[in-house]
Write an enzyme that holds these catalytic residues in place. Sequence first.
Site, PDB file in Angstrom:
ATOM      1  N   SER A  76       0.836  -1.201   0.000  1.00  0.00           N
ATOM      2  CA  SER A  76       0.000   0.000   0.000  1.00  0.00           C
ATOM      3  C   SER A  76       0.876   1.258   0.000  1.00  0.00           C
ATOM      4  CB  SER A  76      -0.952  -0.047   1.198  1.00  0.00           C
ATOM      5  OG  SER A  76      -1.999   0.877   1.061  1.00  0.00           O
ATOM      6  N   ASP A  94      -5.962  -3.322  -2.513  1.00  0.00           N
ATOM      7  CA  ASP A  94      -4.925  -3.046  -1.518  1.00  0.00           C
ATOM      8  C   ASP A  94      -4.348  -4.342  -0.926  1.00  0.00           C
ATOM      9  OD1 ASP A  94      -3.640  -2.293   1.010  1.00  0.00           O
ATOM     10  OD2 ASP A  94      -4.546  -0.344   0.674  1.00  0.00           O
TER      11      ASP A  94
END
Length: 737
Positions: free
Chosen positions: A66, A210
Amino acid sequence: MKKTFLLLSLFLFFQISLAQEDSVQKTRPKVGLVLSGGGAKGLAHIGVLKVIDSMGIKIDYIGGTSMGAIIGGLYASGYSAKELDSIFTTLDVDALLQDFTPRDSKSFYEKRNDEMYALTLPFDKFKVGLPSGLSKGLYNFNLLSRLTMSVNNIHDFNDLPIPFFCIATNIENGKEVVLDKGILPQAMIASGAIPTLYNPIEINGKVLVDGGVVNNYPVELVRKMGADIVIGVDVQDGLKNREQLQEATDLLVQVSNFSMIEKMEAKRKVTDIYIKPDIRGYNVVSFEKGKEIIPKGVSAALKFSAELKELVVQKSANNKKDNPREVLNIKEINVNDLENYTRAYVLGKLKFKPESKISFETLEKGINNLNATQNFSSIVYSFQKNGDGEDVIFNLKEKRSNMFLKFGLHYDDLFKSGVLINFTKKKLLKRNDVLSLDVVLGDNFRYNIDYYIDNGFYWSFGIKSKYSYFSKNVPNDFNNGFTLSSLGINSLNVNYSDLSNQVYLQTIFAQKFSIGTGVELKHLKIDSPTLQNIRPIFDNSDYFSIYGYMKFDSFNQKYFPKKGWYFNGEVKTYLYSSDYNNEFDEFTMAKADMGIAYTFLNKITFKLLAEGGFSIGENRANYLDFALGGYGFAPINNLRPFYGYDFVGLIGDSYVKGTFELDYEFYKKHHVNFNGNYANIGYAIFESLEGWFSKPNYSGYAFGYGYDSLIGPLEIKHSWSPETGDHHTWFTVGFWF
């Protein structure tokens, strides 16, 4: 002999030095760096890297998830921590979190689309749906593409200045996906595609979100790369209680943290230097607080100064990137096969062609133009070396939805209240086309139908039908004052209806201006329900005309612009009328308006506008005259706003008008402003210089407050005229339509 001895000595010294250096390299432990996800809290990674850089520690491998993937990927590309600090503390936070497209990247059709509707929903198979995310993350992709231009030809991340990988989640099966090859900016964006906030990213047939969902701290994979020592930076939250779970992003992070918190104890044990900055009080979208978060990483890293110093073998910074080139030498433009849109359509939006040298800014504008169409759910591009230049390769994914429902809301003192319902269908009859139907329900029914085929650089084609109606007590009778003077009254109630049908052609000129031509058939009916002693209908005629226009608009916003300029000009020749009043002769009307906005002291904007119009020929159709007065309504025929006078307060077949505005944004999206406008209007005022280029006969002033809301501007303006002493207060709510 002495020379020979000296040469042999130097040779032996050189060999010994090489052997010692080789020995150092072999004995120096390989250092890996793992950076966790955490959204804006991940900016603390930059602080840790600043300490690592200052101590001269060489990083050999990087893995991240991320925000850790984004910071780590840029560091692996050769950026220093100091450079990353500069980049991430000057970001446009709103653009970072929203699907932001600059207004000047949008066509006039797209500007109208974004400045009328407050809500857009997919309507596939006549069922209302929801978007998969708030943003495609295109601003982020463009930013990362620009920043990684120096390594754009590297598709194996092990070949970066520092070997790198990042983690994403396969949304279809919940499995971890390791991204260590491909397009670097795309990999970083996929790793950070927070569900519901950003659209999923498709890579090699896998739909990714993500990586923090499955592995927010990939320490074990950094160890597998060959790291002897692993430095880990963890910016994850612990579990929050009910009082702390106040926002949707808090709930989303809490759910994704359940499994990771269970795994973190084992992951922490295999981390040699575990650094956990104190990022309490910040959340995943606190990017505007970057200048506070980055120092948190610095202070956390300094607590491990002793451990970090042991990794310093020689004072040597990490590999440096090449400076990004200012000019791209584009050889070819490759576009994947599309079902609904042609290559010409794509090139027309990009506004650059093969065999051209462009700046990255030009490329970025072209990408924004494509994004502004709202036709693509994903826009990915990469580069491939081609001689002394590069090919740009586009992989565009068309939106599955091609039917939409859109909604708007508006109130003003002319059309009164209205709820706008729009139905949009793309690819109705052929590629590149769109059908849009607006219906306004409220005090005054209106509709607008527009069918448009967009051919990019080539001529585009459109058909439009629009009906407008209002009923208003006005100080003019659209009858050259005859009715008012006959009855000895100052105003009367008027019903005004206009049905206009157009067929037009439009293209792009000089890659900036929109020019077009067309034919129009208009039916105009004006009557007064209050008249009894004389004929209540002023006009009930059809008018046929041909017209041409030129438009340009670079205002950054329509309603509260801070910069840019615009121009809008039209010439229309009326060739035929059914002539309800038996007084029609052919005539031409020309009109133009332009404006410029400039902001100084960051908060104060000065806007200057000028406009005018005139008739050529014997225009006896006074019902199409220019009319000034009022504020806050959508344009209809030649009715124009004018502070200080009521709607349709001043009438003539020619006019000139100037307006200035000072706008102060005293708080985000909250504005106070002061306006002044001046005009000369009458009949044939341009026949003499004194008729228009003289002291204005009419003036008006206004001050007001405006709020730039999600449904459009909310405004209140109080105006007055020094000539009449009249005062008017106007309210407007929502986008104008």
